[in-house]
Design a protein around this motif. Sequence first.
Motif, PDB file in Angstrom:
ATOM      1  N   ARG A  84       0.694  -1.221  -0.011  1.00 52.78           N
ATOM      2  CA  ARG A  84      -0.026  -0.087   0.120  1.00 52.78           C
ATOM      3  C   ARG A  84       1.064   1.311  -0.006  1.00 52.78           C
ATOM      4  NH1 ARG A  84      -3.467   0.038   5.250  1.00 52.78           N
ATOM      5  NH2 ARG A  84      -1.098  -0.460   5.992  1.00 52.78           N
ATOM      6  N   LEU A  85       0.452   2.317  -0.605  1.00 50.51           N
ATOM      7  CA  LEU A  85       0.972   3.652  -0.511  1.00 50.51           C
ATOM      8  C   LEU A  85       1.362   4.073   0.923  1.00 50.51           C
ATOM      9  CD1 LEU A  85       2.372   5.613  -2.448  1.00 50.51           C
ATOM     10  CD2 LEU A  85       0.125   6.722  -2.740  1.00 50.51           C
ATOM     11  N   ARG A  86       0.161   3.498   1.593  1.00 50.70           N
ATOM     12  CA  ARG A  86       0.231   4.298   2.973  1.00 50.70           C
ATOM     13  C   ARG A  86       1.620   3.626   3.795  1.00 50.70           C
ATOM     14  NH1 ARG A  86      -3.583   5.538   7.043  1.00 50.70           N
ATOM     15  NH2 ARG A  86      -2.911   5.310   9.009  1.00 50.70           N
ATOM     16  N   ASP A  87       1.895   2.484   3.304  1.00 49.53           N
ATOM     17  CA  ASP A  87       3.136   1.739   3.998  1.00 49.53           C
ATOM     18  C   ASP A  87       4.258   2.595   3.559  1.00 49.53           C
ATOM     19  OD1 ASP A  87       1.328  -0.155   4.716  1.00 49.53           O
ATOM     20  OD2 ASP A  87       2.204  -1.528   3.482  1.00 49.53           O
ATOM     21  N   VAL A  88       4.468   3.131   2.271  1.00 55.04           N
ATOM     22  CA  VAL A  88       5.551   3.955   2.025  1.00 55.04           C
ATOM     23  C   VAL A  88       5.595   5.186   2.748  1.00 55.04           C
ATOM     24  CG1 VAL A  88       6.420   5.277   0.063  1.00 55.04           C
ATOM     25  CG2 VAL A  88       5.310   3.000  -0.565  1.00 55.04           C
ATOM     26  N   TYR A  89       4.479   5.985   2.960  1.00 51.87           N
ATOM     27  CA  TYR A  89       4.781   7.071   3.773  1.00 51.87           C
ATOM     28  C   TYR A  89       4.883   6.453   5.267  1.00 51.87           C
ATOM     29  CZ  TYR A  89       2.455  10.047   0.555  1.00 51.87           C
ATOM     30  OH  TYR A  89       1.970  10.740  -0.752  1.00 51.87           O
ATOM     31  N   GLU A  90       4.406   5.655   5.960  1.00 53.97           N
ATOM     32  CA  GLU A  90       4.761   5.168   7.340  1.00 53.97           C
ATOM     33  C   GLU A  90       6.228   4.800   7.266  1.00 53.97           C
ATOM     34  OE1 GLU A  90       1.989   1.874   8.035  1.00 53.97           O
ATOM     35  OE2 GLU A  90       0.518   3.300   8.546  1.00 53.97           O
ATOM     36  N   ALA A  91       6.868   4.300   6.234  1.00 53.07           N
ATOM     37  CA  ALA A  91       8.201   4.148   6.133  1.00 53.07           C
ATOM     38  C   ALA A  91       9.147   5.036   6.224  1.00 53.07           C
ATOM     39  CB  ALA A  91       8.645   3.102   4.866  1.00 53.07           C
ATOM     40  N   ARG A  92       8.642   6.177   5.464  1.00 58.13           N
ATOM     41  CA  ARG A  92       9.458   7.475   5.439  1.00 58.13           C
ATOM     42  C   ARG A  92       9.368   8.004   7.016  1.00 58.13           C
ATOM     43  NH1 ARG A  92       7.633  12.973   2.561  1.00 58.13           N
ATOM     44  NH2 ARG A  92       5.783  12.787   3.953  1.00 58.13           N
ATOM     45  N   ALA A  93       8.355   8.046   7.737  1.00 56.75           N
ATOM     46  CA  ALA A  93       8.147   8.475   9.134  1.00 56.75           C
ATOM     47  C   ALA A  93       9.251   7.642   9.781  1.00 56.75           C
ATOM     48  CB  ALA A  93       6.865   8.250   9.463  1.00 56.75           C
ATOM     49  N   ALA A  94       9.246   6.244   9.688  1.00 58.41           N
ATOM     50  CA  ALA A  94      10.369   5.459  10.364  1.00 58.41           C
ATOM     51  C   ALA A  94      11.704   5.750  10.262  1.00 58.41           C
ATOM     52  CB  ALA A  94       9.949   3.923  10.371  1.00 58.41           C
ATOM     53  N   ILE A  95      12.083   6.324   9.176  1.00 56.87           N
ATOM     54  CA  ILE A  95      13.508   6.778   8.789  1.00 56.87           C
ATOM     55  C   ILE A  95      13.369   8.264   9.295  1.00 56.87           C
ATOM     56  CG2 ILE A  95      14.908   7.422   7.098  1.00 56.87           C
ATOM     57  CD1 ILE A  95      13.873   5.167   5.548  1.00 56.87           C
ATOM     58  N   GLU A  96      12.698   9.156   9.065  1.00 50.53           N
ATOM     59  CA  GLU A  96      12.805  10.514   9.219  1.00 50.53           C
ATOM     60  C   GLU A  96      12.898  10.775  10.661  1.00 50.53           C
ATOM     61  OE1 GLU A  96      10.903  13.397   6.865  1.00 50.53           O
ATOM     62  OE2 GLU A  96      11.198  12.388   5.017  1.00 50.53           O
ATOM     63  N   VAL A  97      11.831  10.401  11.477  1.00 48.21           N
ATOM     64  CA  VAL A  97      11.701  10.889  12.788  1.00 48.21           C
ATOM     65  C   VAL A  97      12.911  10.611  13.777  1.00 48.21           C
ATOM     66  CG1 VAL A  97      10.304  10.620  14.930  1.00 48.21           C
ATOM     67  CG2 VAL A  97       9.214  10.829  12.932  1.00 48.21           C
ATOM     68  N   PRO A  98      13.518   9.604  13.662  1.00 44.94           N
ATOM     69  CA  PRO A  98      14.665   9.364  14.462  1.00 44.94           C
ATOM     70  C   PRO A  98      15.867  10.186  13.906  1.00 44.94           C
ATOM     71  CG  PRO A  98      13.709   7.094  13.772  1.00 44.94           C
ATOM     72  CD  PRO A  98      13.050   8.180  13.135  1.00 44.94           C
TER      73      PRO A  98
END
Length: 238
Positions: free
Chosen positions: A88-102
């Motif tokens: 899902r495209l939603r998964d891509v956005y969530e993966a970005r957050a998992a990288i960017e926030v830390p």
Amino acid sequence: MAELVVAQLRRQIIRGELNEGDALPSESELMERYGVSRPTLREAFRVLESESLINIRRGAHGGARVQTPTRRVAAKYASFMLEYRGVRLRDVYEARAAIEVPSVGKLARSRTRADVARLRDSLDRHAAAELEEPDLAIGLHGEFHTLLIELAGNGTLLLLSEMLQDIIDRGNASLHADTDLTEAQASSAAVRTHRRLFDHIVDRNVSEAETLWKRHLDESMVYLLGNNAAMTVLDLFD
């Protein structure tokens, strides 16, 4: 034999021994160097061209010229796998957050004066584009996200982030938000959030930076996906 030639030329390109736009030696010279036939050499060229490492120009003044790897190429192959798996495209956005926030937290903790200067320049260019070149502003918005990862200092996460950002940029260009906000309002709100993040980074306020950025990415996902939460990467590229 073709694969051996591919491996040699690929290594030279990756190591920077051959630069963007450089012309490869003539076919006859390469045939002699590697001890291969013309069909074998041309098979090697087809492989390198499929990998976007060379560009074959036809005609009297043609030949093979070097192309250095780009995030667009990496994103293309990553997209194939995501499409195949029905991600899902939603998964891509969530993966970005998992990288960017830390990464934002790490940057806030260890930022330098040079980092601050680069962030300020990116924000200023984005703000100026908002007024004069809205299309450019979209690209600068993504550039700021990538810059955060670059300055955090992890090259592997930067590549992954660039790949995801390329897919997200395509999504941003094709999705219609299910919201009352106009694109201009959403863009201006993003600029303000980027400014607040910049202030937290300058103040080395790790927790506030991470909290703000997590909220920003979550809200951006909701804004951009709207009623398309179940949309897959395959849907995006169809």
